[in-house]
Design a protein around this motif. Structure first.
Motif, PDB file in Angstrom:
ATOM      1  N   GLN A  16       0.820  -1.219   0.000  1.00  0.00           N
ATOM      2  CA  GLN A  16       0.000   0.000   0.000  1.00  0.00           C
ATOM      3  C   GLN A  16       0.853   1.269   0.000  1.00  0.00           C
ATOM      4  N   ARG A  17       2.184   1.089  -0.017  1.00  0.00           N
ATOM      5  CA  ARG A  17       3.146   2.192   0.037  1.00  0.00           C
ATOM      6  C   ARG A  17       2.914   3.070   1.265  1.00  0.00           C
ATOM      7  N   GLU A  18       2.700   2.409   2.399  1.00  0.00           N
ATOM      8  CA  GLU A  18       2.461   3.105   3.659  1.00  0.00           C
ATOM      9  C   GLU A  18       3.393   2.591   4.758  1.00  0.00           C
ATOM     10  N   LEU A  19       4.602   2.191   4.379  1.00  0.00           N
ATOM     11  CA  LEU A  19       5.535   1.628   5.346  1.00  0.00           C
ATOM     12  C   LEU A  19       5.840   2.576   6.501  1.00  0.00           C
ATOM     13  N   VAL A  20       5.851   3.868   6.224  1.00  0.00           N
ATOM     14  CA  VAL A  20       6.215   4.832   7.253  1.00  0.00           C
ATOM     15  C   VAL A  20       5.285   4.737   8.459  1.00  0.00           C
ATOM     16  N   GLY A  21       4.073   4.230   8.226  1.00  0.00           N
ATOM     17  CA  GLY A  21       3.120   4.093   9.313  1.00  0.00           C
ATOM     18  C   GLY A  21       3.490   3.026  10.318  1.00  0.00           C
ATOM     19  N   LEU A  22       4.503   2.207  10.001  1.00  0.00           N
ATOM     20  CA  LEU A  22       4.939   1.137  10.896  1.00  0.00           C
ATOM     21  C   LEU A  22       5.990   1.593  11.908  1.00  0.00           C
ATOM     22  N   VAL A  23       6.634   2.706  11.640  1.00  0.00           N
ATOM     23  CA  VAL A  23       7.722   3.163  12.500  1.00  0.00           C
ATOM     24  C   VAL A  23       7.195   3.411  13.909  1.00  0.00           C
ATOM     25  N   ASP A  24       7.988   3.033  14.890  1.00  0.00           N
ATOM     26  CA  ASP A  24       7.606   3.116  16.294  1.00  0.00           C
ATOM     27  C   ASP A  24       7.018   4.485  16.643  1.00  0.00           C
ATOM     28  N   VAL A  25       5.801   4.461  17.183  1.00  0.00           N
ATOM     29  CA  VAL A  25       5.128   5.720  17.515  1.00  0.00           C
ATOM     30  C   VAL A  25       5.828   6.455  18.659  1.00  0.00           C
ATOM     31  N   SER A  26       6.635   5.719  19.444  1.00  0.00           N
ATOM     32  CA  SER A  26       7.328   6.373  20.555  1.00  0.00           C
ATOM     33  C   SER A  26       8.357   7.390  20.077  1.00  0.00           C
TER      34      SER A  26
END
Length: 394
Positions: free
Chosen positions: A270-280
């Motif tokens: 979905q080209r949304e990998l950045v959404g996986l980066v740790d929210v902390s």
């Protein structure tokens, strides 16, 4: 590049009764100091509970102060330890002959009576499983720069084991609890009890499947095919864990989100990998670099082992020295595809589960991350040991 053996001077003699098989093996090892049980007991204040820094199925780990002033991690194997004599000697043989910034350093060992003890350099910040992925409180904040440094360091350590060490070494149990951190949060690969040495003249290795569910490459977990690509798969899983701050498996999440690799693949499509980066991280990270790391993780965990890049290329991709060819990224070998692998006693499968042997045995991963050693069953329901083809390109 050749290995750099290191010596700790003249061996210390021990006089108590000991295992002749171990004694014979130790006699051939030139680069390991032999400690007496008495001096290690003194170093750890009689193995005081206040000095205990780890506990697992293998036994306990204590912080100790050696006579020369060195602070050490003293790994005491219990009499019922799941790490047997073979694994004990493997760990000594492997780590005594290698030295690298991203590998733990073996100070020596002790073998007296039924005592089996390994002495390592003390690493102040425990394991990634305990600090980054652990459910307990940690006073370490893993900013993006630190995570990047850890990922690249682990990759360099593995590249050394796979391509520079002679003979080549397959670790077989790369996971968060086997990555220890020093005072500067430099990662050190630890626990070489399951390691396999691959001399250049060998075309294959015969081995039982061993490692940790969740980090096991599918071809290795199901068919017993062991090559260096099994380590690379494990590294890919670990890489994604470090970027996301999440464990590879979390059964407390909704069904569609329990397996981290599946989620990574879906968001990549979905080209949304950045959404996986740790929210902390609260958005304070290099988005381009983080996505590159996640793509490398996908490359390392591809279902077909030959498609996974060798570790020296992984290092170059992580550091930006080599571009990622996204056309080569295919669907990863999913953990859920083999989580229901039949592992039952009496069904032709010999199981042996052990706890992590890092400083702290508790792992952030749930019950799926048991370390195990087993032989897969054949159609005739007999216990078998696989012979895996070993290709220098793998």
């Amino acid at each position: 590049m050749t290995c750099f053996p290191f010596s700790f001077g003249k061996k210390v003699r021990y006089v108590e009764k000991h295992d002749p098989d171990i004694d014979e093996e130790l006699s051939g090892i030139q680069n390991v100091r032999i400690f007496t049980y008495k001096e290690l007991r003194a170093a750890s204040d009689n193995f005081s509970p206040s000095n205990k820094i780890g506990q697992g199925g293998f036994g306990s780990v204590y912080k100790g102060l050696l006579k020369d002033g060195s602070v050490a991690a003293i790994k005491v194997l219990s009499a019922e330890s799941s790490q047997g004599v073979k694994e004990f000697m493997t760990e000594i043989n492997v780590i005594s002959e290698i030295q690298h910034e991203n590998l733990v350093k073996l100070y020596g060992c002790c073998v007296e009576g039924n005592q089996r003890i390994l002495v390592y350099n003390y690493l102040e910040n425990n394991s990634l499983a305990q600090t980054l992925l652990g459910s307990g409180h940690s006073n370490i904040f893993f900013n993006w720069k630190t995570r990047s440094k850890i990922c690249i360091g682990i990759a360099r350590g593995l590249a050394y084991l796979h391509e520079e060490a002679r003979p080549h070494i397959v670790h077989r149990d790369i996971k968060a609890s086997n990555i220890l951190l020093d005072r500067d949060l430099t990662p050190k690969i630890s626990d070489f009890g399951l390691a396999k040495l691959i001399p250049s003249y060998m075309t294959h290795v015969s081995t039982r499947v061993a490692g940790t569910i969740g980090y096991l490459a599918p071809e290795y977990a199901i068919r017993g095919q062991l090559t260096r690509k099994a380590d690379i798969y494990s590294f890919g899983v670990l890489l994604v864990e470090i970027v996301t701050g999440r464990c590879h498996t979390n059964t407390r999440l909704p069904i569609g989100e329990q397996f981290l690799l599946e989620t990574t693949w879906e968001l990549y499509q979905q080209r949304e990998l950045v959404g996986l980066v740790d929210v902390s991280l609260d958005g304070h990270f290099d988005a381009e670099e983080a996505c590159r790391f996640l793509k490398v993780g996908l490359l390392c965990t591809q279902d077909t082992s030959k498609l996974r890049p060798q570790m020296s290329f992984v290092v170059k991709m992580l550091t930006g020295e080599m571009d990622i060819d996204e056309s080569k990224i295919t669907k990863p070998g999913m953990i859920s595809d083999f989580m229901d692998l039949k592992i039952r006693e009496g069904k032709g499968v010999d199981t042996d589960t052990k706890a992590s042997s890092s400083y702290n045995a508790s792992s952030a991963s749930d019950s799926q991350s048991n370390t195990m050693s087993y032989a897969a069953s054949t159609s005739t329901a007999t216990t078998s040991t696989f012979t895996a083809k070993y290709d220098q390109t793998l």
